[in-house]
Each structure stands twice: as structure tokens, then as C-alpha cells.
Design an enzyme around this catalytic site. Sequence first.
Site, PDB file in Angstrom:
ATOM      1  N   LYS A 171     -25.064 -12.573 -15.034  1.00 47.26           N
ATOM      2  CA  LYS A 171     -24.078 -11.744 -15.709  1.00 47.26           C
ATOM      3  C   LYS A 171     -23.080 -12.646 -16.432  1.00 47.26           C
ATOM      4  O   LYS A 171     -22.673 -13.691 -15.904  1.00 47.26           O
ATOM      5  CB  LYS A 171     -23.377 -10.875 -14.665  1.00 47.26           C
ATOM      6  CG  LYS A 171     -22.391  -9.844 -15.216  1.00 47.26           C
ATOM      7  CD  LYS A 171     -21.852  -9.005 -14.064  1.00 47.26           C
ATOM      8  CE  LYS A 171     -20.825  -7.991 -14.508  1.00 47.26           C
ATOM      9  NZ  LYS A 171     -20.327  -7.181 -13.364  1.00 47.26           N
ATOM     10  N   SER A 211     -20.542  -2.351 -14.532  1.00 51.60           N
ATOM     11  CA  SER A 211     -20.353  -3.533 -15.361  1.00 51.60           C
ATOM     12  C   SER A 211     -21.530  -4.492 -15.304  1.00 51.60           C
ATOM     13  O   SER A 211     -21.718  -5.289 -16.210  1.00 51.60           O
ATOM     14  CB  SER A 211     -19.057  -4.253 -14.982  1.00 51.60           C
ATOM     15  OG  SER A 211     -19.128  -4.833 -13.714  1.00 51.60           O
ATOM     16  N   SER A 214     -20.143  -1.842  -9.216  1.00 49.84           N
ATOM     17  CA  SER A 214     -20.731  -2.440 -10.414  1.00 49.84           C
ATOM     18  C   SER A 214     -22.014  -3.209 -10.177  1.00 49.84           C
ATOM     19  O   SER A 214     -22.618  -3.696 -11.131  1.00 49.84           O
ATOM     20  CB  SER A 214     -19.706  -3.344 -11.107  1.00 49.84           C
ATOM     21  OG  SER A 214     -18.776  -2.554 -11.816  1.00 49.84           O
TER      22      SER A 214
END
Length: 525
Positions: free
Chosen positions: A125, A205, A229
Amino acid sequence: MKTRSMAALTAILVVAPLIAVAPGPQAAAQSRPGGSARSAESTLVGGVDLDTVTIPELQARMARGSLSSVRLTLAYLRRIKSVDPKINAVLRTSPTALGQAAASDIRHRLGRTRGPLDGIPVLLKDNVNTRDMETTAGSLALAGKPPAADAELVAKLRAGGAVILGKANLSEWANFRAARPTSGWSAVGGQTHNPYVLDRNPCGSSAGSAAALAASLAQVAIGTETDGSIVCPAGMNAVVGLKPSLGVVSQSGVVPISAEQDTAGPMARNVIDTALTLSVLSGDPAPDFATAATRPGALRGKRIGLWRLPVLGAEVDALMTRTAERLRASGAEVVEVDLPYQERLAELEFPALLSEFHRDIDAYLATRRGPRDLAELIDFNRAHPQEQTCFAGQELFEQALVAPATTDPRYLAMRAELADLSHRSIDEVMAEHGLDAIASPANPPAWTTDCGRGDNDVIPSSTPAAVAGYPSLSVPAGFVGELPVGLLLMAGKNQDAGLLSLGAAVEHRLDGRRAPRYLPTLPTG
């Protein structure tokens, strides 16, 4: 092996597969419509299906020499090139990925592998620091300015031989900027789409990490979670996501929201790969994570509390009923429960996060080139229209700027009450019913992505474990029509190993995942 000969062998291992797989005229002709060549979008490589293969199976093939890390990495890079334009999950690939893979192949040939992730392609990420690639948190304010050093978790992945494949898109600033954000959108990467139905949202997210895994663009990925998330995008994209207990994975070098709740965690298409990745991220070998729950009878005698959450809709509730029936058929005892204190947790969590974000983002920005603190970041967003192309707001930034300091007695009282009630909400229910875990739906069916409206999410299941710092694991449960729904499993403090073991058994019984079909939309009505 001498440095020069090692470098030469690395070069051969990188270049040779490129030559071997370069398409000639016949292959090019076969790849046209009606030809017999395998599509560039195929998940088949070296006799394995990327969509279903596990890390132990890949390692066994690499040990035998029937598959190389270079070939595996090339396959994922090709899929990113051919498939990712549909879903927009991968921001960038590492220019050193094939070199990393070649070095792993040397270690495999010499019998010097470093662990279960050696040679395995991993996506990060893009709020996890990497010294050789940008780390932007989706914001133009950090674009073009790589951090000085890797995050600690990245250092552990590299030390374990993992191939850092690239960076995944995310919700900008991990969805902590606007009051009505759109999950999966960032000014740097644009909008990530759900691979199952492309006009639907990927949730949370860690949207790019989950969508990329669903589309088989990496073997595993790293997500981060403050509240939901990891587990929501895992559920909404039919993959597995673990939010570890707070402190199991280092947050050093990860763009923060709150040190009291933030954690990075592993995501994969199966529990085995998730567990093995956690063992590397945490520095704990824990070899039984991946296998303990796959033996017959693993669910027999387990007590699971089902927290139904009918607010997520009748179709999700019906899926939970079917899920409970299947678990009971495998010998588990499933009892219905309700978690207390949830309204009070919802009242307190957001104000506490505002204070913590101001403290923690200021500390992080001080380590990077660009805005030096939250006030400068707010000014940057006002001055750059590109930051406002999906939603203009930065209300959370502005509220955090004036929130009580984390030394303020009002804040300290909030966080103390949050810790007490979140722990009790899980501990009391598990003790009262003698539970091994609490289960609930991880997500509703994916909503249509709409920048004007923002997210249409009501997802309370992640909050108790997120606020408590306890582990939670999302496992594919099944589908509502074409849209995936996950089963969220929660357990007590530092019960990560037991939760993964139980999760592997649940995954085996439910068999709730299928590959995406990249449908453009769903029929109305």
C-alpha cells in the site's frame, strides 16, 4: 560466490527469461482473436494457476526447479500491464523487481533461502515507506519525494527475500481527509474499481491492495487499518485480510492516522499466505499458523458467536444464516450474540482520532520533504485543484488542526474510556458464552462509486477490534448476486495465531471465493 560472478549470474537470470518469452511472429499470430496462444490475461504460469496457488505450493516448485521467481514475477508484471487498466489498483511497479527475483533464484539454487516469502512478489500500500519508490499516501504533496529509508516492515520483507513488486493505490490519506470521501480514490492514482463489478467500490483505504489481489496481480499485499481499512476491502473483493493485534507489526515508516489504532497487516487470496506473510512481518516464524486448522475436524467443538448486524441488509443477513448452518454442519457451535457499548464507542472514536492524527501526522511529515505539518498540508490542498477532482473537502484535516492536544485531559478521558469499553465489548461476550471467536459480516454488497455522493457505507463490525487493538480476520463468505461479502472473525488480545488457525478452517468449509469477471455494471432492478 564472488561479487562479480554473482552479478553476472543475476544478469543472466533476468535477461534469459525475457528472451525466452519474447513473442515471435507465430506467437503473435496465435495471440490474435481465434488463435491458440494463451491470453496475456491468463492466470496460468509454469503449470500453476495464480488465482488459486498458495505460497507453500510455489516454494515447493521453486525448490524443485520447475518454477523460478523471475518467471513468477514476470507473470505478475504482465498481468499488471494487461489487467490493471480495468481496475487501476497498481500505482507503480519496482524497476528492481526482476533483479530481486533473480537474486532469490540464486538463493534457491544454492539452498540458502531466507524463509517462506523468498521470491514471492508482494505489493505494498502506498502509505508504506520505500527508499527506492515514491510513498505518497495518494497525495500530490508527497509525490516525487521518496523517503530516506524503508519502513521497518519493508526491511523485514526484504530480509526475508520477498520481491517488492510495487505500490498499490489507496484512499488518499487512508480516508482521513474529507467528511464524505470516495474509497479507492487518490489524487495520485485516481479511482480504483472493484474487479467483480467495475462501477462498484472496492471499500476502505487498502482498496488497491485488495483489488489487486482479487485480480491476481500479486501473490500477497500489505494493507493498513485504523478501523476497517483492511477487513472491509478484503471482504468486498473476496480476499483474506488480517488486522493484527496492535504492536505485532511495526508502524515505523508508515503514514499514520493514530498510533493508538494503526497497524499494517497481510492480505492474500487465502489464509495460509496471510499467515506466512504475518510471520515475516512480525519476525515470528510461527510455522503452524498455516497448517493447524486444515486438518479434518478443525471446527468441531469450536464456539463462535454470530453478531448478525441486520443493518447491512436482508441479503447479507441471509448469507450469515447460511454461513452459520455450514459451520454447524462442520461441528462448530454457533450462538447469536450482541456486542455492548457500540453507540458509546462510535461517539468517542472520531474525536479521539482527530487529536491523534494531528500529533502523528505532524511527526511523520517532519521526516519527509514537502509540507512540514498539518497546517502546511491544508494550505497545499487549497492551492492544488488536482486534489479536489473527486471531492473537494478536507474537513477532517481542518477539524484535527483545532482538536484538543493529546495531553489535554478531555482527550485522555476519551481514549481511556475507548480502551475500557472496546476491550469489554469483546472480552465480556467471549467469556459469557465461552467463545473461541466472534463472527460478523465484514461488509455490505459494494455500493456504486460516486464522487458526488461519496461512500455509502455503514460498516460497524470492524470497530470493536480496531479500537481495542485486538486481531480481526476477514475471510470470503460468499456472494450477494455478483458482489462478495466477507465473514469477519474477532478474538481476544494477542490471539492472532488462534484466529488464523480458526480462519483457515472456516475458509476451507465456506469456500466462499471465486475469481472476478470484471463486469462493467449490474442490470438495474
